[in-house]
Each structure stands twice: as C-alpha cells, then as structure tokens.
Design a protein around this motif. Structure first.
Motif, PDB file in Angstrom:
ATOM      1  N   CYS A 159       0.833  -1.213   0.000  1.00 17.45           N
ATOM      2  CA  CYS A 159       0.000   0.000   0.000  1.00 17.45           C
ATOM      3  C   CYS A 159       0.860   1.251   0.000  1.00 17.45           C
ATOM      4  O   CYS A 159       0.582   2.214  -0.737  1.00 17.45           O
ATOM      5  N   SER A 160       1.920   1.257   0.790  1.00 15.16           N
ATOM      6  CA  SER A 160       2.810   2.419   0.840  1.00 15.16           C
ATOM      7  C   SER A 160       3.526   2.606  -0.496  1.00 15.16           C
ATOM      8  O   SER A 160       3.657   3.735  -0.994  1.00 15.16           O
ATOM      9  N   ILE A 161       3.985   1.498  -1.094  1.00 11.84           N
ATOM     10  CA  ILE A 161       4.674   1.593  -2.382  1.00 11.84           C
ATOM     11  C   ILE A 161       3.739   2.140  -3.449  1.00 11.84           C
ATOM     12  O   ILE A 161       4.132   2.986  -4.270  1.00 11.84           O
ATOM     13  N   ASP A 162       2.502   1.688  -3.452  1.00 13.11           N
ATOM     14  CA  ASP A 162       1.547   2.165  -4.449  1.00 13.11           C
ATOM     15  C   ASP A 162       1.312   3.657  -4.332  1.00 13.11           C
ATOM     16  O   ASP A 162       1.269   4.369  -5.347  1.00 13.11           O
ATOM     17  N   ARG A 163       1.196   4.157  -3.127  1.00 16.07           N
ATOM     18  CA  ARG A 163       0.974   5.595  -2.959  1.00 16.07           C
ATOM     19  C   ARG A 163       2.196   6.405  -3.357  1.00 16.07           C
ATOM     20  O   ARG A 163       2.076   7.470  -3.975  1.00 16.07           O
ATOM     21  N   VAL A 164       3.379   5.893  -3.021  1.00 15.91           N
ATOM     22  CA  VAL A 164       4.611   6.600  -3.399  1.00 15.91           C
ATOM     23  C   VAL A 164       4.743   6.646  -4.918  1.00 15.91           C
ATOM     24  O   VAL A 164       5.068   7.694  -5.508  1.00 15.91           O
ATOM     25  N   MET A 165       4.501   5.507  -5.576  1.00 18.25           N
ATOM     26  CA  MET A 165       4.623   5.462  -7.029  1.00 18.25           C
ATOM     27  C   MET A 165       3.548   6.309  -7.700  1.00 18.25           C
ATOM     28  O   MET A 165       3.800   6.917  -8.754  1.00 18.25           O
ATOM     29  N   LEU A 173       7.586  11.405 -13.288  1.00 15.17           N
ATOM     30  CA  LEU A 173       8.908  10.808 -13.170  1.00 15.17           C
ATOM     31  C   LEU A 173       8.929   9.490 -13.920  1.00 15.17           C
ATOM     32  O   LEU A 173       7.946   8.742 -13.914  1.00 15.17           O
ATOM     33  N   PRO A 174      10.026   9.143 -14.612  1.00 13.98           N
ATOM     34  CA  PRO A 174      10.097   7.888 -15.372  1.00 13.98           C
ATOM     35  C   PRO A 174       9.884   6.672 -14.483  1.00 13.98           C
ATOM     36  O   PRO A 174      10.137   6.700 -13.272  1.00 13.98           O
ATOM     37  N   MET A 175       9.445   5.578 -15.104  1.00 18.73           N
ATOM     38  CA  MET A 175       9.134   4.359 -14.375  1.00 18.73           C
ATOM     39  C   MET A 175      10.351   3.806 -13.645  1.00 18.73           C
ATOM     40  O   MET A 175      10.214   3.206 -12.569  1.00 18.73           O
ATOM     41  N   PHE A 176      11.543   3.984 -14.204  1.00 19.40           N
ATOM     42  CA  PHE A 176      12.733   3.461 -13.544  1.00 19.40           C
ATOM     43  C   PHE A 176      12.886   4.022 -12.137  1.00 19.40           C
ATOM     44  O   PHE A 176      13.150   3.290 -11.175  1.00 19.40           O
ATOM     45  N   TYR A 177      12.685   5.325 -11.985  1.00 13.34           N
ATOM     46  CA  TYR A 177      12.819   5.945 -10.664  1.00 13.34           C
ATOM     47  C   TYR A 177      11.685   5.531  -9.735  1.00 13.34           C
ATOM     48  O   TYR A 177      11.879   5.427  -8.519  1.00 13.34           O
ATOM     49  N   GLN A 178      10.510   5.274 -10.306  1.00 13.57           N
ATOM     50  CA  GLN A 178       9.420   4.762  -9.483  1.00 13.57           C
ATOM     51  C   GLN A 178       9.748   3.372  -8.953  1.00 13.57           C
ATOM     52  O   GLN A 178       9.457   3.053  -7.794  1.00 13.57           O
ATOM     53  N   GLN A 179      10.372   2.536  -9.767  1.00 13.35           N
ATOM     54  CA  GLN A 179      10.768   1.206  -9.323  1.00 13.35           C
ATOM     55  C   GLN A 179      11.861   1.281  -8.254  1.00 13.35           C
ATOM     56  O   GLN A 179      11.857   0.509  -7.290  1.00 13.35           O
ATOM     57  N   VAL A 180      12.789   2.210  -8.419  1.00 11.79           N
ATOM     58  CA  VAL A 180      13.829   2.399  -7.398  1.00 11.79           C
ATOM     59  C   VAL A 180      13.193   2.783  -6.064  1.00 11.79           C
ATOM     60  O   VAL A 180      13.546   2.237  -5.005  1.00 11.79           O
ATOM     61  N   ALA A 181      12.253   3.727  -6.118  1.00  9.15           N
ATOM     62  CA  ALA A 181      11.583   4.146  -4.884  1.00  9.15           C
ATOM     63  C   ALA A 181      10.788   2.997  -4.273  1.00  9.15           C
ATOM     64  O   ALA A 181      10.790   2.805  -3.050  1.00  9.15           O
ATOM     65  N   GLY A 182      10.122   2.197  -5.108  1.00  8.98           N
ATOM     66  CA  GLY A 182       9.372   1.057  -4.587  1.00  8.98           C
ATOM     67  C   GLY A 182      10.262   0.036  -3.922  1.00  8.98           C
ATOM     68  O   GLY A 182       9.950  -0.475  -2.838  1.00  8.98           O
ATOM     69  N   THR A 245      13.250  -4.093 -13.523  1.00 11.48           N
ATOM     70  CA  THR A 245      13.798  -4.975 -12.492  1.00 11.48           C
ATOM     71  C   THR A 245      15.114  -4.439 -11.949  1.00 11.48           C
ATOM     72  O   THR A 245      15.393  -4.558 -10.749  1.00 11.48           O
ATOM     73  N   VAL A 246      15.927  -3.855 -12.816  1.00 11.87           N
ATOM     74  CA  VAL A 246      17.172  -3.227 -12.345  1.00 11.87           C
ATOM     75  C   VAL A 246      16.856  -2.115 -11.353  1.00 11.87           C
ATOM     76  O   VAL A 246      17.569  -1.924 -10.357  1.00 11.87           O
ATOM     77  N   GLY A 247      15.783  -1.372 -11.599  1.00 12.10           N
ATOM     78  CA  GLY A 247      15.387  -0.336 -10.646  1.00 12.10           C
ATOM     79  C   GLY A 247      15.035  -0.917  -9.291  1.00 12.10           C
ATOM     80  O   GLY A 247      15.384  -0.348  -8.244  1.00 12.10           O
ATOM     81  N   ILE A 248      14.365  -2.078  -9.274  1.00  9.21           N
ATOM     82  CA  ILE A 248      14.047  -2.723  -7.992  1.00  9.21           C
ATOM     83  C   ILE A 248      15.330  -3.137  -7.279  1.00  9.21           C
ATOM     84  O   ILE A 248      15.482  -2.948  -6.064  1.00  9.21           O
ATOM     85  N   VAL A 249      16.268  -3.723  -8.031  1.00  8.04           N
ATOM     86  CA  VAL A 249      17.540  -4.145  -7.439  1.00  8.04           C
ATOM     87  C   VAL A 249      18.248  -2.957  -6.795  1.00  8.04           C
ATOM     88  O   VAL A 249      18.746  -3.040  -5.663  1.00  8.04           O
ATOM     89  N   ALA A 250      18.300  -1.831  -7.510  1.00 12.16           N
ATOM     90  CA  ALA A 250      18.949  -0.645  -6.970  1.00 12.16           C
ATOM     91  C   ALA A 250      18.221  -0.124  -5.739  1.00 12.16           C
ATOM     92  O   ALA A 250      18.862   0.269  -4.742  1.00 12.16           O
ATOM     93  N   GLY A 251      16.891  -0.117  -5.772  1.00 12.42           N
ATOM     94  CA  GLY A 251      16.141   0.386  -4.633  1.00 12.42           C
ATOM     95  C   GLY A 251      16.304  -0.479  -3.398  1.00 12.42           C
ATOM     96  O   GLY A 251      16.488   0.036  -2.283  1.00 12.42           O
ATOM     97  N   VAL A 252      16.245  -1.813  -3.557  1.00  8.45           N
ATOM     98  CA  VAL A 252      16.417  -2.709  -2.415  1.00  8.45           C
ATOM     99  C   VAL A 252      17.822  -2.584  -1.843  1.00  8.45           C
ATOM    100  O   VAL A 252      18.010  -2.536  -0.616  1.00  8.45           O
TER     101      VAL A 252
END
Length: 452
Positions: A159-165, A173-182, A245-252
């Motif tokens: 729920c928090s990730i959805d609101r942030v994205m 903002l591009p999807m890559f940065y949204q994935q990083v934030a998620g 997926t690279v954005g998720i890796v960077a964010g985690v």
C-alpha cells in the motif's frame, strides 16, 4: 476534387482514426501486438478499408490506406505513451468492436461510444486499487510460505509503495525511478521488521514486499509477441522489463544500505528467497492474488470469482506436476495451457475478453522473482555470476513456457471457422481480445440487402 470525393476522404479519415483509437486502447491496456493488429484490421475491413497497412510498435501505432492510386496515401499515427491496466475499458472496447463488425452500430455511433469510454473515469475510486495491491502482495506472501507477520508487512508495504509510485507518476517521473523508490520502501519495511522482536525471515519479507513491482507480465508478454512474429515489439518489452527490475535491485540495495547505516548490521538478505507452503495454502494465496490483481486493474466484478478459481487450479496443477519430478518449465507450460484452454469459455460466460481472465490467472505463475534473483546475483560479481545467469535462463524458459502454453491453449479452445481462415492466415496466434470471427458472406449479403 469533387464534393463527393471530399466526403469520401472525410469518411476514410474518420474510419482510420477510429481504428487507431481502438488499437491505442488495446495496446495501452496490455493487449499483444497480434491482437491489436487483427482487431484493427477487422474493424477496417468492416468499414470498407481494404489492403490497409498496420504497424504496431511498443509506443506507437500507424495505419495507412491508399484509396486511389492517383492520390496520396492516407497515413495516420498515434502514440501510446501511458501503459496501465484498465480491464473495464478493454472490455467496453471489445464489445464496441463486436457490435461494429456485426453491423449493429455505424461509424459515427462507434466514434461516439469510443469518446465516452475514453472520457469516463474508472468505476472504482483510486484507494480501491491501493488496497487491492496490498491484498495481492499479502496473498503472494502467504503463498510463498510467509507467516502472519510477513502477510501484514507485505500488505502495508505494498500500500505504501503504491501511494509513493502514484505520487511520482503524477509528477511524470520515469518508471525506472518509481521502481527504485518502490524497492527502497520495500527494504525499509524489512529493515524496520529486523529492528523488532518479530520472528520472520527478512529475505521472504522483502520478496513479498516487492512482488507487486516485478515485471513478470511484461517479460511473458514480450515472449508472446515474439512467438506471434512481432519481434521488435517483443524486444522493446523485454528491455522495459529488465530496466524495471534493475530499478528494484537498486532500490532494495539502497534500502538495505540505509538500514545498515542506522545500525542493522546483522541484516542478511538472500535475493528472491521464498518459502514452501502446502498445496492448499498455495492455491488459496494464488486465487486471492489473482482476483486482487484483477480488481486493481478495474476488471468487471463479475469476472473476479472465476479468475480466482482458474488461478487457484492452475497453481495447484503447477505444484502437483513439479512435485511429481517434472521440469519447472514443463510444469508452467501445462498450467498455462490449462488457463488458455478454459479462458475462452470462462470469458464468454463473463462477457469479457479472454485477456481479462488470462493475465490475472497467470500472475501467481510469472517468473518475476527469477528475473529479480538473476539480476541481483549478477550485480554481486564473482562466483554469483553463474548463479545469476542460471536464474535468468530459468526465468526465460518459464516465461516462454507460459506464453507458449497460453497460446496453444487458445488455439485449441477457439475453433477456426472456414469463413474466418482468410483473416486468420495473416496472423500468427489466436486472439485474446477482439472479434474471433469476421462476418460471413451470408451476413454481408444480408446487410447489403438492408442498405439497398
């Protein structure tokens, strides 16, 4: 140019524009390039446009028609910038195309209905999407072997990730940065859990938290386009899935580093780690996750229960075949074949396109975790590279098996009638959205007699 010729050209422009708008709605809501092309061609043929050239790419649709060899070719192009899932709009467009090709509505009525579909807001308020997303992650956490704490954390994190994205998306903002934030938010929730006395596997916590971000649907859709002969579109979708997926890796990674800076030095993380649950719990979690995903995509309510049943049965079949010693790709292919086989009949009874049944039912089977695990291991270097490559190959084989299984199931489920073979021969693969049969010759003669 005479007045009648100008009127004819105007009609052609309106017809091409309608076909492009139909294609834009289908492609923007997750339909494959083959489905978009066939649906646009069926509508164009009904409107009197023969020998049209349709080009579908990842972000653009073009259509051309030369009505007179002595006149310039009519060419129109529409961009498809936004990619989301609104299965309510997809269903309405599918019904519009069926009514148009059946002769129940004319060009101008179809354009009016299309304008209404585009301008009508979603049926559910936006907070329903947030809650549905959290429920999907919680259900997947349950299916992955997480306990009650993991399920609760996954719900709150999603729920928090959805609101942030959503906040970032509204600021373009591009999807890559949204994935990083998620990915960052997901790992922060896991770090917070590590600072408490909760007895949970933090690796499973992160896996459950990021499940909503994983790009398994895009990866499978890319291979489905490749199988159907649209290699350029498939390559673009694979690129998008990998970048996401690279954005998720960077964010985690950033979230874990942030947690260690706060004192969580004991934090140990295995990328993409999952637990093991009994087949009954797995089926329950898969059914809830599929229905929740469908709800988050604004699927009609009448389709939610059938989607949950199909997803639960498919996940149970996949687990049973895997436990019998079969290869993972073959288990996925059989489960996907079952989904494709029943989706046609289920969708007919629910009054929705097969795509609305297929995609949510496939969500629990998607190889998003394998993609994430592979890219995470590749970034660690050393001997982890070989394991990362193995995970990526596994993800590709499973995604290919899922796409091939669904397509083959649709081939078996959708009988190809003699009068529709001419249109089908131009395409590779059955349709998950759009009309299944163009009008027969008898129907065309009947409509022509009515016009006379």
């Amino acid at each position: 140019m005479s007045q009648s010729e100008a009127h004819d050209v105007k009609e052609l422009n309106l017809a091409i524009d309608l076909c492009l708008r139909i294609g834009e709605m289908l492609l923007g809501n997750g339909a494959g390039a083959a489905d978009v092309t066939s649906t646009m061609r069926a509508a164009a043929q009904h409107l009197g446009l023969r020998n049209t050239d349709i080009d579908v790419t990842f972000t653009q649709i073009s259509m051309s028609h030369q009505y007179d060899p002595a006149e310039p070719t009519l060419v129109m192009i529409r961009a498809v910038p936004n990619r989301g899932y609104n299965y309510e709009d997809l269903t309405q467009v599918d019904h519009l195309v069926r009514d148009l090709t059946a002769g129940r509505i004319d060009l101008y009525t179809a354009r009016t209905r299309m304008a209404t579909i585009v301008s009508t807001p979603p049926r559910y308020p936006r907070w329903v999407v947030t809650v549905s997303t959290g429920l999907m992650s919680a259900a997947v956490g349950l299916a992955l072997g997480g306990g009650p704490y993991v399920v609760v954390i996954a719900f709150l994190a999603a729920c928090s990730i959805d609101r942030v994205m959503l906040w970032m998306h509204r600021r373009r903002l591009p999807m890559f940065y949204q994935q990083v934030a998620g990915g960052f938010v997901a790992s922060v929730f896991a770090v917070g859990a590590s600072l408490t006395d909760l007895d949970v596997d933090l690796s499973v916590v992160i896996t459950a938290n990021i499940i909503m971000l994983l790009a398994g649907i895009g990866f499978m859709g890319a291979l489905q386009d490749a199988i159907s002969g649209f290699h350029l579109t498939g390559t673009a979708r694979i690129t998008e899935a990998i970048i996401a997926t690279v954005g998720i890796v960077a964010g985690v990674s950033g979230g874990i580093t942030f947690g260690k800076a706060l004192g969580a030095d004991w934090f140990y993380y295995v990328p993409g780690r999952t637990g093991f649950e009994e087949i009954g719990v797995l089926m329950l979690g898969a059914g809830i996750a599929a229905a929740a995903f469908a709800l988050s995509a604004y699927a009609p309510r009448r389709s939610l229960a059938p989607i949950a049943v199909v997803a639960a049965v498919a996940s149970g079949v996949w687990r049973a075949i895997s436990e019998a010693g079969a290869d993972g790709a073959w288990a996925a292919a059989v489960a996907a074949f079952l989904v494709g086989l029943v989706a046609y009949e289920v969708s007919r009874r629910c009054g929705v396109p097969p795509l609305v049944i297929v995609v949510p039912a496939m969500v629990p089977l998607l190889p998003g975790l394998s993609i994430y695990r592979g890219l995470s291991l590749l970034t660690q270097g050393g001997f982890m590279v070989s394991q990362g490559l193995l995970a990526m190959v596994t993800a590709a084989s499973v995604a290919l098996a899922l796409a091939a299984g669904v397509i083959f199931g649709e081939f078996i489920a959708q009988p190809v009638q003699r009068e529709s073979r001419r249109l089908e021969s131009r395409l590779a693969g059955p349709r998950l959205v759009g009309v299944f049969r163009p009008r027969t010759r008898a129907r065309r003669r009947e409509l022509a007699a009515q016009e006379d």
